[in-house]
Design an enzyme around this catalytic site. Structure first.
Site, PDB file in Angstrom:
ATOM      1  N   LYS A   1      -6.179   3.542   8.766  1.00 20.93           N
ATOM      2  CA  LYS A   1      -5.325   4.536   8.105  1.00 20.93           C
ATOM      3  C   LYS A   1      -5.943   5.928   8.180  1.00 20.93           C
ATOM      4  O   LYS A   1      -5.243   6.914   8.473  1.00 20.93           O
ATOM      5  CB  LYS A   1      -5.104   4.128   6.647  1.00 20.93           C
ATOM      6  CG  LYS A   1      -4.256   2.873   6.483  1.00 20.93           C
ATOM      7  CD  LYS A   1      -4.158   2.450   5.023  1.00 20.93           C
ATOM      8  CE  LYS A   1      -3.298   1.205   4.869  1.00 20.93           C
ATOM      9  NZ  LYS A   1      -3.218   0.736   3.481  1.00 20.93           N
TER      10      LYS A   1
ATOM     11  N   SER B   1       0.805  -1.229   0.000  1.00 19.45           N
ATOM     12  CA  SER B   1       0.000   0.000   0.000  1.00 19.45           C
ATOM     13  C   SER B   1       0.837   1.278   0.000  1.00 19.45           C
ATOM     14  O   SER B   1       0.292   2.371  -0.134  1.00 19.45           O
ATOM     15  CB  SER B   1      -0.948   0.009   1.195  1.00 19.45           C
ATOM     16  OG  SER B   1      -0.231   0.022   2.401  1.00 19.45           O
TER      17      SER B   1
END
Length: 802
Positions: free
Chosen positions: A732, A689
Site C-alpha cells: 500500500k 481496510s
C-alpha cells in the site's frame, strides 16, 4: 404326415412325423439341451439336407454299437429325442458341424427305410409322474446336492452349470440337465432317456451320482497317495532338470536366480535400516518362488526397486561457511534479508547442536517476487539436493501418501518419489503453491501434509505404498503461498511464516540491471552485443508497461525489446552496442499499457483516497460519495465484496449515530439516498481496510467539507469509532509513493509493522498514526467536521463524544 402339438418352454410347437433319423454313435441327446454334432456319413448328410428343406426337425437316436457304419432298424434304440436344427457349419475336412436343440422324447412306431436315408414314424412321449409333487421335490433337492458334490470333485465340469441349474424350476428339465452333464457311458444315459417317469428318472440319477462320487473320491485318494510317495527332493530334482532342459533348448540362462542373487547382493552392499532389510528379504523370498513373467512377480519386483532404491541413510553435508552461504544467496537474489537471516540461524544451530530437525519455512508473497527461486538458492547455498513439488490443483490424497499395492499401477506418493530423485535423505524440498490445494471425494491432500510438515511426527512418516516408516525430519521443507488466508489453520500452525513483500521501483530496476539483463542477453544470444538499459527506460517500463509486485512482466517486456534487436541482427544489421532509452521503449513496446489512477487535482467534497492490497501488489483506491433526495437508501457499486459492503454499512451507522456531532439532524438519512462508488467497477474489491476511507468520504459529502487528495489512508473502522490494524502495508505504501502521495494515515496498531519496512520505502513519506476516527477526519478533511455542541445537546450525546 402326422403332426403333434406340444408345449416347450411355455410355447406351443408342432412335431412332425415321420422324421429323418440321425443315428448317434457316442452321445445321447436330452430334451432342453443344445448339443453340437459332427455329421460325416453320406446317409446322415442326406437326412440333414431333407430336414433343412422341410421342417428343420430331426429324430436323434443312439446306436447299440458305436462302430457300426451303416446301422439298420435293429441296430438303433427305439427311444430318442426330436431336435430342431439351430446352425449348420461346413468344416474344412468336408464334414458338417450341426448345432441342435432337443425338444421332446419320442418313441419309434415303425422305421421307414428310404433309398437315400432312414426315417421313422414317431410318437412324442410326455413326462409322467406317479408320485406326489412333495416326494419329487425332496428327491430333486437330494439329487441337486449330490450333483453339486460331483461337480466339485470332477474338474472337467465348469461351476457355471450349478448356477444354471438353480434357475431351472421344471423337475423334468432339471433331471435332464443333470443327466446331460454326467460323464457316463451311453447305456447309462439311454436308461435315463427312456425313464419317462420323472420320479424314476431322479432315482436313477441318485444311484448313478452316488456311484460316480465314490469313484471320484477313490481317484483323489490314489492321486494323493502317489504324490506323497515322491519325496520333496525327488520332485524338486525332477522339476529342476525339466526346467533346465527347457531353458537349454531355448538358449536362456537362469534369469530369476540371477535376479534374486542381485537383489540379495544389493541388500548386503548398502546400509539399510533393519525394518527395510526384514521387509526386503521377505519380498525377495516371495519373488524367488514366483514365475518370472507372472503379474504378481512384476508387482513385487517394482516394490523392491522402490524399497531398495531410496536413499535411506544417504545424506549430503551442509555448507557451514556463513560468508559463502550469504554470498550465494546475495548472488542469486536482491534483498530478502529475512530469508537469509533464517537460513543463517539454521546453520548456526547445526554448528552448535550437530544435528537439528529441519524447519518448515513458508514464503508468503505476491506472484513474481522470487519465492520458488529462493528455494533453489537455499539448496545451492547449503550444498543440498533440491526437489520441487507443485501442489496447485492437487485433489487426491494419494498424490501425497501414495497408493496401496493392491491397486494396479500403484506407486509411492510424490514425497517419496521426490526423495528418490534427489538421491539423499536431507534435500531442500519445495512445496510450491500450498495455498492452492484442493479437496474432493478422493480425500484432502492438506490433511495428508499435516504429518509431512510436523517435525514431531515426520521422523516416522508412513507411505501407503512402502509400508515402512521413512524419516523426513532431516529434510528442509520450504512452502510457498500467495495468500495465507486459504491455508488450513492446522497446516498454517506447523509452518514458520517469512513474508516476501513486493519490490519497490528502485529495487526492480536494480534486479533488472544485475539479474534479468545478464540472463536475457545469454538466453537470446546477444553475448557479442553491449546492451545497456538507461534508468529512465527501466522506470518507464516498470511504471507504465507492468503492474505487478514481482518482476516477471518486467522480464517479459525487456525480453521483447531484446528480441526485436535480435531480429535486426539476424537480418544482417551490425549492432555492437545497444542502448535502450525512454524514447526507444515507446517505439519498441508501443503505447503504455498502464496509466496511473487519475485523482482529483484539488480537495473535493465526497471524495477520499484509500489504499488497497491485491495479489499483484498495492493499489490506490479513490472512493466517491454523492447525496440524492430519497428515503434512507444506501447504494454500493464498483464490484464490492461482502466485507467491503459491511464496512460501508458500519461507517454509515457510525455517522448516523454521531449526526449531532457533525452538525447534522438526527433524522437526516430519512430524506436522503446515499450512493457510494469505487471506480474501476470491473475489478473485484473486498476487505475491511477501506473502512476509514468510506467513512471520510461519507462525512465529507454530508458536511460539504472537501477531503484532501494529497493524503491517502487505510484502516478498519468499528461502530464505536476505533481504527483497527490492517495488512499489506508494504504494498500500500509503495502504491501511494508511486503516485506521489507523501502523507498516509495508518492505524496506530500497525506501528510494529511499519518498523519492519525498509528505510527506502519510508523515505519521503509522512505517516500519521491514528487510534480514533476523529483523528482521521481532522487530518483528511480541509477542516474539522466536528461542531461545538450546546450544553444540552452535549449531555444528550453522553459518552459518544470524547
Amino acid at each position: 404326415m402326422d403332426t403333434y402339438r406340444i408345449m416347450y418352454n411355455d410355447d406351443e410347437i408342432t412335431i412332425h412325423s415321420p422324421l429323418g433319423i440321425i443315428p448317434l454313435r457316442d452321445v445321447v441327446v436330452f430334451p432342453h439341451m443344445i448339443f453340437p454334432l459332427l455329421i460325416g456319413r453320406e446317409f446322415t448328410m442326406r437326412a440333414l439336407k431333407e430336414a433343412i428343406d422341410s421342417s428343420k426337425q430331426l429324430f436323434l437316436v443312439a446306436q447299440h454299437v458305436a462302430g457300426d457304419e451303416r446301422p439298420g432298424p435293429d441296430d438303433l434304440h427305439h427311444m430318442g429325442v426330436v431336435a430342431r436344427i439351430l446352425q449348420v457349419m461346413k468344416m474344412p475336412n468336408g464334414t458338417l458341424k450341426v448345432l441342435v436343440e432337443g425338444l421332446v422324447r419320442a418313441e419309434v412306431k415303425k422305421f421307414v427305410k428310404l433309398e437315400e436315408f432312414m426315417s421313422a414314424d414317431i410318437v412324442p412321449r410326455a413326462d409322467e409322474s406317479k408320485k406326489a409333487t412333495r416326494d419329487i421335490e425332496a428327491l430333486s433337492r437330494s439329487v441337486s446336492e449330490l450333483f453339486t458334490d460331483y461337480v466339485r470333485l470332477n474338474r472337467r465340469i465348469p461351476d457355471e452349470v450349478l448356477v444354471t441349474l438353480t434357475s431351472i424350476e421344471d423337475y423334468s428339465q432339471q433331471a435332464d440337465t443333470i443327466a446331460a452333464h454326467i460323464l457316463q457311458k451311453n447305456d447309462g444315459k439311454q436308461r435315463l432317456l427312456e425313464a419317462v417317469d420323472v420320479f424314476q428318472r431322479f432315482m436313477f440319477l441318485m444311484e448313478i451320482l452316488k456311484e460316480e462320487i465314490e469313484i471320484l473320491k477313490i481317484e483323489q485318494k490314489i492321486d494323493g497317495t502317489v504324490r506323497e510317495s515322491m519325496s520333496r527332493s525327488q520332485r524338486e530334482f525332477y522339476l529342476q532338470q525339466q526346467l533346465k532342459a527347457i531353458k537349454d533348448e531355448l538358449g536362456q540362462f537362469d534369469e530369476p536366480t540371477a535376479e534374486v542373487d542381485d537383489l540379495y547382493a544389493q541388500l548386503e552392499s548398502e546400509d539399510y535400516p533393519e525394518a527395510v532389510v526384514t521387509r526386503a528379504e521377505e519380498e525377495i523370498r516371495k519373488l524367488s518362488k514366483m514365475h518370472p513373467y507372472s503379474a504378481e512377480s512384476g508387482v513385487v519386483r517394482s516394490y523392491l526397486e522402490w524399497l531398495l532404491g531410496l536413499p535411506w541413510n544417504k545424506m549430503t553435508t551442509d555448507r557451514t561457511d556463513f560468508s559463502a552461504v550469504k554470498s550465494i544467496l546475495d548472488g542469486d537474489h536482491y534483498g530478502l534479508e529475512k530469508a537469509q537471516q533464517r537460513i543463517l540461524e539454521h546453520l548456526a544451530v547445526i554448528r552448535l547442536a550437530g544435528k537439528v530437525r529441519g524447519p518448515i519455512l513458508c514464503l508468503v508473497g505476491p506472484p513474481g517476487v522470487g519465492k520458488t527461486s529462493v528455494g533453489k538458492s537455499i539448496a545451492r547455498a547449503l550444498d543440498r539436493k533440491f526437489v520441487r513439488m507443485s501442489l496447485g490443483g492437487v485433489h487426491d490424497e494419494a498424490e501425497i501418501r501414495g497408493h496401496r499395492r493392491t491397486y494396479i499401477g500403484a506407486m509411492p506418493g510424490r514425497i517419496i518419489q521426490g526423495i528418490k530423485r534427489a538421491g539423499s535423505s536431507n534435500p531442500v524440498f519445495l512445496l510450491d503453491e500450498i495455498d492452492k490445494i484442493g479437496a474432493d471425494f478422493r480425500g484432502d491432500p492438506a490433511a495428508a501434509l499435516l504429518e509431512v510438515l510436523d517435525p514431531e511426527q515426520n521422523n516416522t512418516y508412513s507411505d501407503n505404498y512402502l509400508e515402512v516408516d521413512y524419516d523426513l525430519s532431516n529434510i528442509l521443507f520450504i512452502t510457498t503461498a500467495n495468500n495465507i488466508g486459504s491455508i488450513p489453520p492446522a497446516l498454517y500452525d506447523r509452518m514458520e511464516i517469512i513474508r516476501l513483500p513486493g519490490y519497490l521501483d528502485f529495487e526492480k530496476a536494480a534486479i533488472a540491471r544485475g539479474y534479468l539483463l545478464p540472463k536475457l542477453v545469454k538466453t537470446i544470444g546477444l553475448n557479442k552485443v553491449q546492451v545497456e538499459f538507461k534508468d529512465d527506460a527501466l522506470f518507464e517500463i516498470i511504471r507504465h508497461y507492468t503492474r505487478e509486485a514481482g518482476v516477471r512482466e518486467l522480464e517479459r517486456q525487456m525480453s521483447s525489446i531484446l528480441r526485436k534487436a535480435a531480429v535486426e541482427i539476424a537480418e544482417g544489421k551490425r549492432i555492437r552496442k545497444l542502448v535502450i532509452t525512454k524514447q526507444k521503449v515507446h517505439k519498441l513496446l508501443g503505447a503504455p499499457k498502464y496509466v496511473s489512477t487519475d485523482l482529483k487535482v484539488s480537495p473535493t467534497v465526497g471524495y477520499a483516497v484509500g489504499l488497497a492490497w491485491t495479489e499483484l501488489g498495492g493499489e490506490v483506491l479513490p472512493v466517491e460519495v454523492v447525496l440524492m433526495p430519497g428515503k434512507a437508501k444506501l447504494t454500493l457499486t464498483g464490484s464490492l465484496g461482502d466485507v467491503m459492503r459491511e464496512s460501508a454499512t458500519a461507517a454509515m451507522s457510525f455517522v448516523r449515530n454521531h449526526a449531532l456531532l457533525y452538525g447534522l439532524n438526527a433524522d437526516f438519512f430519512e430524506k436522503l439516498d446515499l450512493h457510494i462508488h469505487i471506480p474501476e467497477g470491473a475489478v473485484p474489491k473486498d476487505g475491511p481496510s477501506a473502512g476509514i476511507t468510506l467513512l471520510t468520504a461519507i462525512v465529507s459529502a454530508l458536511t460539504e467539507i472537501p477531503a484532501r487528495i494529497d493524503i491517502a489512508m487505510t484502516g478498519e473502522v468499528t461502530l464505536t469509532g476505533d481504527v483497527l490494524a490492517v495488512g499489506g502495508l508494504n504494498e500500500k505504501l509503495l502504491a501511494a509513493k508511486r503516485l506521489g502521495i507523501k502523507e498516509i494515515i495508518v492505524p496506530d496498531r500497525n506501528r510494529k509493522d511499519i518498523a519492519e519496512l525498509s528505510k527506502e520505502l519510508k523515505e519521503g513519506l509522512r505517516l500519521h498514526y491514528v487510534k480514533r476516527i476523529d483523528e482521521v477526519l481532522r487530518l483528511a478533511l480541509t477542516k474539522s467536521p466536528i461542531v461545538r455542541l450546546k450544553p444540552k445537546l452535549s449531555r444528550q450525546m453522553g459518552n459518544r463524544v470524547r
